[in-house]
Design a protein around this motif. Structure first.
Motif, PDB file in Angstrom:
ATOM      1  N   ASP A 231      47.930  48.347  37.614  1.00 43.19           N
ATOM      2  CA  ASP A 231      49.261  48.903  37.851  1.00 43.19           C
ATOM      3  C   ASP A 231      49.525  49.100  39.345  1.00 43.19           C
ATOM      4  OD1 ASP A 231      49.817  48.974  35.140  1.00 43.19           O
ATOM      5  OD2 ASP A 231      49.117  51.041  34.889  1.00 43.19           O
ATOM      6  N   GLY A 232      48.513  49.573  40.064  1.00 45.33           N
ATOM      7  CA  GLY A 232      48.680  49.804  41.493  1.00 45.33           C
ATOM      8  C   GLY A 232      48.925  48.521  42.257  1.00 45.33           C
ATOM      9  N   LEU A 233      48.178  47.474  41.924  1.00 42.82           N
ATOM     10  CA  LEU A 233      48.355  46.205  42.624  1.00 42.82           C
ATOM     11  C   LEU A 233      49.734  45.614  42.361  1.00 42.82           C
ATOM     12  CD1 LEU A 233      44.848  44.547  42.088  1.00 42.82           C
ATOM     13  CD2 LEU A 233      45.789  45.424  44.233  1.00 42.82           C
ATOM     14  N   PHE A 234      50.205  45.704  41.127  1.00 41.35           N
ATOM     15  CA  PHE A 234      51.519  45.143  40.846  1.00 41.35           C
ATOM     16  C   PHE A 234      52.640  45.979  41.454  1.00 41.35           C
ATOM     17  CE2 PHE A 234      49.401  42.319  37.892  1.00 41.35           C
ATOM     18  CZ  PHE A 234      50.147  41.167  38.061  1.00 41.35           C
ATOM     19  N   ALA A 235      52.417  47.284  41.585  1.00 39.29           N
ATOM     20  CA  ALA A 235      53.411  48.103  42.285  1.00 39.29           C
ATOM     21  C   ALA A 235      53.477  47.703  43.755  1.00 39.29           C
ATOM     22  CB  ALA A 235      53.059  49.583  42.151  1.00 39.29           C
ATOM     23  N   CYS A 236      52.333  47.447  44.360  1.00 33.24           N
ATOM     24  CA  CYS A 236      52.296  47.017  45.764  1.00 33.24           C
ATOM     25  C   CYS A 236      52.804  45.588  45.934  1.00 33.24           C
ATOM     26  CB  CYS A 236      50.875  47.128  46.310  1.00 33.24           C
ATOM     27  SG  CYS A 236      50.257  48.816  46.449  1.00 33.24           S
ATOM     28  N   GLY A 237      52.596  44.774  44.914  1.00 36.88           N
ATOM     29  CA  GLY A 237      53.012  43.384  45.012  1.00 36.88           C
ATOM     30  C   GLY A 237      54.448  43.133  44.622  1.00 36.88           C
ATOM     31  N   GLU A 238      55.088  44.104  43.978  1.00 30.16           N
ATOM     32  CA  GLU A 238      56.460  43.901  43.511  1.00 30.16           C
ATOM     33  C   GLU A 238      57.435  43.518  44.631  1.00 30.16           C
ATOM     34  OE1 GLU A 238      59.860  46.160  40.792  1.00 30.16           O
ATOM     35  OE2 GLU A 238      58.075  47.255  41.473  1.00 30.16           O
ATOM     36  N   PRO A 239      57.385  44.176  45.808  1.00 29.13           N
ATOM     37  CA  PRO A 239      58.322  43.773  46.868  1.00 29.13           C
ATOM     38  C   PRO A 239      58.129  42.336  47.346  1.00 29.13           C
ATOM     39  CG  PRO A 239      57.363  45.929  47.341  1.00 29.13           C
ATOM     40  CD  PRO A 239      56.583  45.345  46.206  1.00 29.13           C
ATOM     41  N   PHE A 240      56.976  41.762  47.062  1.00 30.48           N
ATOM     42  CA  PHE A 240      56.688  40.399  47.500  1.00 30.48           C
ATOM     43  C   PHE A 240      56.809  39.396  46.352  1.00 30.48           C
ATOM     44  CE2 PHE A 240      54.171  43.498  49.872  1.00 30.48           C
ATOM     45  CZ  PHE A 240      54.679  43.292  51.146  1.00 30.48           C
ATOM     46  N   GLY A 241      57.246  39.874  45.190  1.00 34.87           N
ATOM     47  CA  GLY A 241      57.440  38.996  44.049  1.00 34.87           C
ATOM     48  C   GLY A 241      56.159  38.549  43.389  1.00 34.87           C
ATOM     49  N   MET A 242      55.070  39.332  43.542  1.00 40.25           N
ATOM     50  CA  MET A 242      53.798  38.932  42.954  1.00 40.25           C
ATOM     51  C   MET A 242      53.867  38.923  41.437  1.00 40.25           C
ATOM     52  SD  MET A 242      49.942  40.419  43.588  1.00 40.25           S
ATOM     53  CE  MET A 242      50.062  41.844  42.472  1.00 40.25           C
ATOM     54  N   GLU A 243      53.327  37.873  40.845  1.00 37.80           N
ATOM     55  CA  GLU A 243      53.258  37.745  39.404  1.00 37.80           C
ATOM     56  C   GLU A 243      51.850  37.367  38.997  1.00 37.80           C
ATOM     57  OE1 GLU A 243      56.122  35.005  37.913  1.00 37.80           O
ATOM     58  OE2 GLU A 243      57.794  35.890  39.036  1.00 37.80           O
ATOM     59  N   PHE A 244      51.547  37.571  37.707  1.00 37.59           N
ATOM     60  CA  PHE A 244      50.280  37.102  37.147  1.00 37.59           C
ATOM     61  C   PHE A 244      50.423  35.638  36.773  1.00 37.59           C
ATOM     62  CE2 PHE A 244      47.989  35.979  33.261  1.00 37.59           C
ATOM     63  CZ  PHE A 244      46.679  36.164  33.692  1.00 37.59           C
ATOM     64  N   SER A 245      49.358  34.880  36.942  1.00 34.16           N
ATOM     65  CA  SER A 245      49.328  33.494  36.480  1.00 34.16           C
ATOM     66  C   SER A 245      47.989  33.208  35.818  1.00 34.16           C
ATOM     67  CB  SER A 245      49.537  32.519  37.647  1.00 34.16           C
ATOM     68  OG  SER A 245      49.427  31.174  37.200  1.00 34.16           O
ATOM     69  N   THR A 246      48.021  32.351  34.834  1.00 34.59           N
ATOM     70  CA  THR A 246      46.780  31.831  34.274  1.00 34.59           C
ATOM     71  C   THR A 246      46.194  30.812  35.252  1.00 34.59           C
ATOM     72  OG1 THR A 246      47.863  29.981  33.144  1.00 34.59           O
ATOM     73  CG2 THR A 246      47.749  32.077  31.952  1.00 34.59           C
ATOM     74  N   ALA A 247      45.062  30.243  34.889  1.00 34.79           N
ATOM     75  CA  ALA A 247      44.393  29.267  35.756  1.00 34.79           C
ATOM     76  C   ALA A 247      45.132  27.939  35.836  1.00 34.79           C
ATOM     77  CB  ALA A 247      42.969  29.030  35.252  1.00 34.79           C
ATOM     78  N   SER A 248      46.215  27.783  35.082  1.00 32.59           N
ATOM     79  CA  SER A 248      46.923  26.502  35.075  1.00 32.59           C
ATOM     80  C   SER A 248      47.460  26.133  36.448  1.00 32.59           C
ATOM     81  CB  SER A 248      48.071  26.537  34.061  1.00 32.59           C
ATOM     82  OG  SER A 248      48.999  27.563  34.386  1.00 32.59           O
ATOM     83  N   SER A 249      47.999  27.107  37.188  1.00 31.32           N
ATOM     84  CA  SER A 249      48.517  26.814  38.526  1.00 31.32           C
ATOM     85  C   SER A 249      47.392  26.770  39.553  1.00 31.32           C
ATOM     86  CB  SER A 249      49.574  27.848  38.933  1.00 31.32           C
ATOM     87  OG  SER A 249      49.035  29.163  38.922  1.00 31.32           O
ATOM     88  N   MET A 250      46.406  27.621  39.414  1.00 33.65           N
ATOM     89  CA  MET A 250      45.265  27.633  40.329  1.00 33.65           C
ATOM     90  C   MET A 250      44.501  26.312  40.273  1.00 33.65           C
ATOM     91  SD  MET A 250      41.925  30.146  40.283  1.00 33.65           S
ATOM     92  CE  MET A 250      42.646  31.516  41.168  1.00 33.65           C
ATOM     93  N   GLY A 251      44.359  25.748  39.085  1.00 30.09           N
ATOM     94  CA  GLY A 251      43.591  24.528  38.936  1.00 30.09           C
ATOM     95  C   GLY A 251      44.200  23.355  39.685  1.00 30.09           C
ATOM     96  N   ILE A 252      45.528  23.263  39.695  1.00 32.41           N
ATOM     97  CA  ILE A 252      46.181  22.184  40.438  1.00 32.41           C
ATOM     98  C   ILE A 252      45.870  22.314  41.921  1.00 32.41           C
ATOM     99  CG2 ILE A 252      48.385  21.124  41.026  1.00 32.41           C
ATOM    100  CD1 ILE A 252      49.503  22.303  38.424  1.00 32.41           C
ATOM    101  N   ARG A 253      45.978  23.538  42.437  1.00 32.22           N
ATOM    102  CA  ARG A 253      45.757  23.749  43.871  1.00 32.22           C
ATOM    103  C   ARG A 253      44.302  23.527  44.261  1.00 32.22           C
ATOM    104  NH1 ARG A 253      47.066  22.671  47.758  1.00 32.22           N
ATOM    105  NH2 ARG A 253      46.604  24.440  49.084  1.00 32.22           N
ATOM    106  N   ARG A 254      43.372  23.882  43.405  1.00 29.48           N
ATOM    107  CA  ARG A 254      41.968  23.700  43.780  1.00 29.48           C
ATOM    108  C   ARG A 254      41.630  22.221  43.896  1.00 29.48           C
ATOM    109  NH1 ARG A 254      37.388  21.067  41.125  1.00 29.48           N
ATOM    110  NH2 ARG A 254      37.717  21.186  38.881  1.00 29.48           N
ATOM    111  N   ILE A 255      42.267  21.378  43.072  1.00 28.00           N
ATOM    112  CA  ILE A 255      42.029  19.940  43.186  1.00 28.00           C
ATOM    113  C   ILE A 255      42.697  19.407  44.442  1.00 28.00           C
ATOM    114  CG2 ILE A 255      42.402  17.695  42.105  1.00 28.00           C
ATOM    115  CD1 ILE A 255      42.268  19.169  39.377  1.00 28.00           C
ATOM    116  N   GLU A 256      43.944  19.779  44.685  1.00 28.48           N
ATOM    117  CA  GLU A 256      44.608  19.361  45.922  1.00 28.48           C
ATOM    118  C   GLU A 256      43.810  19.786  47.151  1.00 28.48           C
ATOM    119  OE1 GLU A 256      49.404  19.405  44.967  1.00 28.48           O
ATOM    120  OE2 GLU A 256      48.464  21.143  45.903  1.00 28.48           O
ATOM    121  N   SER A 257      43.133  20.934  47.050  1.00 29.38           N
ATOM    122  CA  SER A 257      42.398  21.501  48.182  1.00 29.38           C
ATOM    123  C   SER A 257      40.985  20.965  48.310  1.00 29.38           C
ATOM    124  CB  SER A 257      42.353  23.032  48.051  1.00 29.38           C
ATOM    125  OG  SER A 257      43.661  23.563  48.006  1.00 29.38           O
TER     126      SER A 257
END
Length: 400
Positions: A231-257
């Motif tokens: 809850d604390g992290l999402f309260a701090c991340g709200e002004p920056f539009g932080m959202e939760f994501s599954t590994a589906s988006s992370m996996g694309i970036r790790r291959i590109e990287s």
């Protein structure tokens, strides 16, 4: 008919799995539904899709342009005692004794024959206290076996890890610690911070090729209040539009990287040189497991990047050259940034009298169609690997 523009998780069949003897994340109840698709890594469940219909592309662009939070399954092992550095020097191909407190280093563990057993990040939490954050696979028993006779304890601290990744991830951390994030909190640095009222170990590392952090939870004697942290992290991340994501988006970036996964891309039988990781082997240090074999091993690279404009490379797709089978794909995805298919190719043998790099090979998809592909260096995006290294200059400036 497969579309050419799908993403790497769609390469794998989905099955039902009873989570017997598989560890669940203490954060799972905050995002899991009966539609969530999980995978297993380090004997831990983690979410790879929120539902069968989830498209990873929206999360991908939010990661690239803003900030996302991931509940990841990576597993730290704790090495504590007067001989902690000595043990790690014996089993890792990198130097450990000179690692400063609050510093991190990529480390390979090899078998006696010089092939890669495990890869991960070693971090120094104190003079005689280290964590080695391992990739998928069993390593605790192997490490304990090599600790016999030494004054050291090797344990699983049962720490769960959250990754906050993306260009504004450091701004979220600065808010979570109440401001004052030091300018010297650079890439591959770490330290204890008061995060949303709880003392936690935080490292400037990640698995996306973007600027980011990892937050390590405690199991005891003062266990983390996981719900309060979430809850604390999402309260701090709200002004920056932080959202939760599954590994589906992370996996694309790790291959590109160009980030390799042990057991997927670093296949059994590959030495660090074959995997293109020879720069992480320090043959000038004292003896370590596999050193003798590595001193005699060839330096020929067999694992490369592969770019295909007309199809997405998928695991175990065959690769041919001059009408001869020469290798296979280990992993792949469609790159939203480059708008081409990208993946890793494992060649069976060196190219006689030449090098595989820049060669045009044929990729055969599962429908039998051949596609021209170019052998490339890793990473595909951000060739100089500068994105995760940008300096923190204070709130309101982003990471850079």
């Amino acid at each position: 008919m497969r579309t050419n523009r799908h993403y790497y998780l769609e390469s794998y069949e989905q099955i039902s799995l009873a989570p017997y003897r598989i560890s669940r994340s203490p954060f799972a109840h905050r995002y899991t539904t009966d539609q969530t698709i999980h995978a297993v890594y380090c004997n831990r469940l983690y979410a790879v899709k929120s539902s069968p219909d989830e498209s990873p592309i929206e999360g991908y662009w939010k990661l690239r342009r803003g900030v996302m939070l991931y509940d990841v399954p990576e597993k730290p092992l704790e090495i504590v005692g007067p001989d902690a550095a000595l043990l790690l020097e014996r089993v890792l191909a990198c130097r450990v004794a000179d690692l400063g407190i609050g510093r991190c280093r990529y480390g390979l563990a090899c078998n006696d024959d010089g092939t890669i057993l495990m890869d991960g990040v070693v971090m120094r939490l104190g003079p005689d206290r280290f964590w080695y954050v391992i990739a998928n696979g069993e390593f605790l028993s192997w490490l304990r076996a090599h600790a016999i006779g030494l004054d050291v304890s090797v344990n699983d601290p049962h720490s769960r890890v959250l990754q906050i990744q993306g260009p504004t991830s450091l701004e979220v951390l600065d808010a979570a610690i109440g401001g004052g994030l030091p300018a010297d909190f650079k890439y591959f640095r770490a330290g204890f911070f008061d995060v949303c009222g709880q003392t936690l170990w935080v490292s400037r590392t990640g698995w996306t090729g973007e600027v980011g952090i990892e937050i390590y939870c405690n199991s005891g004697p003062v266990p983390t209040d996981h719900d309060a942290l979430w809850d604390g992290l999402f309260a701090c991340g709200e002004p920056f539009g932080m959202e939760f994501s599954t590994a589906s988006s992370m996996g694309i970036r790790r291959i590109e990287s160009g980030i390799l996964d042990n057991g997927t891309d670093i296949e059994p039988g590959l030495t660090p040189y074959g995997a293109g990781l020879g720069q992480f082997v320090r043959l000038d240090k004292d003896d370590f497991v596999g050193k003798t074999a590595l001193c005699e091993a060839d330096r020929i690279q067999l694992l490369f990047g592969l770019i295909c404009p007309t199809a997405m490379p998928e695991p175990q797709m065959g690769v041919s050259y001059a009408d001869q089978h020469v290798g296979h794909v280990t992993i792949g995805t469609w790159s939203p940034t480059l708008d081409v298919g990208v993946g890793y190719v494992r060649f069976d043998e060196p190219l006689a009298g030449d090098d595989w790099l820049t060669k045009t090979v044929a990729l055969r998809d599962y429908e039998g169609t051949q596609h021209a592909a170019t052998v490339d260096t890793l990473p595909f995006v951000d060739k100089e690997k500068q994105l995760p290294r940008v300096a923190w200059q204070g709130p309101g400036t982003g990471a850079g």
